[in-house]
Design an enzyme around this catalytic site. Structure first.
Site, PDB file in Angstrom:
ATOM      1  N   HIS A   1      -1.145  10.657  -2.721  1.00 58.73           N
ATOM      2  CA  HIS A   1      -2.141  10.097  -2.211  1.00 58.73           C
ATOM      3  C   HIS A   1      -3.389  11.236  -1.788  1.00 58.73           C
ATOM      4  O   HIS A   1      -4.121  11.440  -2.470  1.00 58.73           O
ATOM      5  CB  HIS A   1      -2.382   9.328  -1.061  1.00 58.73           C
ATOM      6  CG  HIS A   1      -3.507   8.706  -0.661  1.00 58.73           C
ATOM      7  ND1 HIS A   1      -4.054   9.247   0.352  1.00 58.73           N
ATOM      8  CD2 HIS A   1      -4.489   7.760  -0.917  1.00 58.73           C
ATOM      9  CE1 HIS A   1      -5.207   8.910   0.817  1.00 58.73           C
ATOM     10  NE2 HIS A   1      -5.563   8.005  -0.013  1.00 58.73           N
TER      11      HIS A   1
ATOM     12  N   ASP B   1      -0.873   6.123  -6.232  1.00 58.90           N
ATOM     13  CA  ASP B   1      -2.042   6.930  -6.333  1.00 58.90           C
ATOM     14  C   ASP B   1      -1.458   7.731  -7.491  1.00 58.90           C
ATOM     15  O   ASP B   1      -0.494   8.495  -7.303  1.00 58.90           O
ATOM     16  CB  ASP B   1      -2.250   7.551  -5.229  1.00 58.90           C
ATOM     17  CG  ASP B   1      -2.545   6.812  -4.042  1.00 58.90           C
ATOM     18  OD1 ASP B   1      -3.904   6.441  -3.974  1.00 58.90           O
ATOM     19  OD2 ASP B   1      -1.695   6.488  -3.284  1.00 58.90           O
TER      20      ASP B   1
ATOM     21  N   GLU C   1       1.089  -0.695  -4.905  1.00 59.49           N
ATOM     22  CA  GLU C   1      -0.039   0.105  -5.000  1.00 59.49           C
ATOM     23  C   GLU C   1       0.457   1.608  -5.201  1.00 59.49           C
ATOM     24  O   GLU C   1       1.038   2.187  -4.018  1.00 59.49           O
ATOM     25  CB  GLU C   1      -1.143  -0.157  -4.124  1.00 59.49           C
ATOM     26  CG  GLU C   1      -2.591   0.544  -4.201  1.00 59.49           C
ATOM     27  CD  GLU C   1      -2.666   1.898  -3.538  1.00 59.49           C
ATOM     28  OE1 GLU C   1      -3.661   2.448  -3.703  1.00 59.49           O
ATOM     29  OE2 GLU C   1      -1.864   2.150  -2.750  1.00 59.49           O
TER      30      GLU C   1
ATOM     31  N   HIS D   1       0.745  -1.142  -0.006  1.00 59.84           N
ATOM     32  CA  HIS D   1       0.153  -0.045  -0.129  1.00 59.84           C
ATOM     33  C   HIS D   1       0.903   1.258  -0.044  1.00 59.84           C
ATOM     34  O   HIS D   1       1.528   1.645   0.765  1.00 59.84           O
ATOM     35  CB  HIS D   1      -0.821   0.030   1.348  1.00 59.84           C
ATOM     36  CG  HIS D   1      -1.977   1.243   1.282  1.00 59.84           C
ATOM     37  ND1 HIS D   1      -1.988   1.909   2.374  1.00 59.84           N
ATOM     38  CD2 HIS D   1      -2.748   1.562   0.620  1.00 59.84           C
ATOM     39  CE1 HIS D   1      -2.786   2.750   2.312  1.00 59.84           C
ATOM     40  NE2 HIS D   1      -3.263   2.594   1.161  1.00 59.84           N
TER      41      HIS D   1
ATOM     42  N   GLU E   1      -4.015   3.447  -8.659  1.00 52.10           N
ATOM     43  CA  GLU E   1      -5.258   3.951  -8.141  1.00 52.10           C
ATOM     44  C   GLU E   1      -5.507   5.430  -8.891  1.00 52.10           C
ATOM     45  O   GLU E   1      -4.504   6.426  -8.687  1.00 52.10           O
ATOM     46  CB  GLU E   1      -5.423   4.070  -6.597  1.00 52.10           C
ATOM     47  CG  GLU E   1      -6.709   4.873  -6.271  1.00 52.10           C
ATOM     48  CD  GLU E   1      -7.249   5.030  -4.983  1.00 52.10           C
ATOM     49  OE1 GLU E   1      -7.766   5.924  -4.380  1.00 52.10           O
ATOM     50  OE2 GLU E   1      -6.349   4.424  -3.921  1.00 52.10           O
TER      51      GLU E   1
END
Length: 283
Positions: A81, A68, A66, A39, A149
């Site tokens: 993020h 952003d 992961e 993450h 994401e």
């Protein structure tokens, strides 16, 4: 992840909390996949969404990193993020008096001056922000895939298209990553997910949800999505089974506590998104 064939018969879990490590083991279902998804990189051990966190996740043999995706004022896609930058950078010190501190309010040249590491620990002082291109360069020749994401920050228009165009400009990377099951995209926004999916339908697409999706929502998602990625606290056996019945994968977030890791693995989820990937990879 959808179309990934990294089968495991078991997962040994070591959970790090501060400087203390407690060891435990948990068996994943023999016929199930369990991807370890770092993450924002290995963000429990290094400042999130920086090269330090991404590189550490790769070193720890995470299945996916992961990230952003946001966009600067001059159109550069960056890995960040929060909708504003005060929490994890020194933006207020470097640019005092700015009316807003959104990524989109600054050029990439301006953002390169920021320290994105000191907030985490003094050892990471001066750690810079990272572009999406730099993330891809870091993972492209490794066994670690990319789960990107698309930012849900409401002021962006067309960011899903921008990210798709960025990937379309990297055909060799995309072809290899898809062949190895090492690329996927997710979003909290249905419109953004569908916008990206229309341009790159070959890339597995996931819908993020902080709440438990309803049966109607699951049926609608199953017509176009590859993944349903809910918060782990709303996830139970019935949800996992129904997502699988509808032909989708399920990755849960953000799972850092050992008991929760064990429960989620026992439910047969396809992936665990965690700040501590080493807890699952033992690296």
């Amino acid at each position: 992840m959808k179309h990934v064939s990294k089968r495991r018969t078991g997962v040994v879990v070591a959970v790090l909390s501060g400087l203390a490590m407690a060891m435990m083991s948990t068996a994943a279902h023999a016929d199930e996949e369990l991807d370890v998804i770092a993450h924002r990189g290995s963000s429990g051990m290094a400042p999130e969404n920086t090269a330090a966190a991404v590189d550490l996740a790769i070193e720890q043999r995470s299945d996916f990193v992961e990230i952003d995706v946001q966009r600067t004022k001059d159109g550069k896609l960056v890995n960040f993020h929060d909708c504003t930058m005060e929490r994890t950078t020194d933006v207020e010190e470097v640019y005092p008096g700015r009316p807003r501190y959104r990524v989109s309010d600054f050029t990439w040249a301006e953002l390169r001056r920021l320290d994105a590491g000191s907030w985490f620990h003094e050892d990471y002082a001066g750690e810079p922000l990272m572009t999406v291109d730099e993330v891809i360069a870091s993972v492209r020749n490794t066994r670690t895939g990319l789960l990107a994401e698309i930012s849900p920050c409401g002021h962006y228009v067309g960011i899903a298209t921008d990210f798709a165009q960025n990937l379309l400009g990297k055909p060799r990377y995309v072809q290899r990553a898809l062949a190895e099951g090492e690329l996927a995209v997710q979003s909290f926004q249905v419109d953004d997910a569908q916008e990206f999916h229309a341009l790159m339908p070959e890339v597995p697409i996931g819908f993020l949800d902080a709440n438990r999706p309803t049966e109607e929502e699951l049926l609608q998602l199953s017509t176009w999505a590859d993944q349903v990625n809910p918060q782990y606290t709303v996830t139970d056996q019935a949800l996992v089974d129904r997502v699988h019945e509808l032909g989708m994968d399920i990755n849960v977030w953000t799972v850092d506590e050992p008991g929760a890791m064990r429960r989620m693995a026992g439910l047969g989820v396809d992936g665990i998104i965690t700040d501590f990937p080493q807890s699952l990879t033992q690296r």
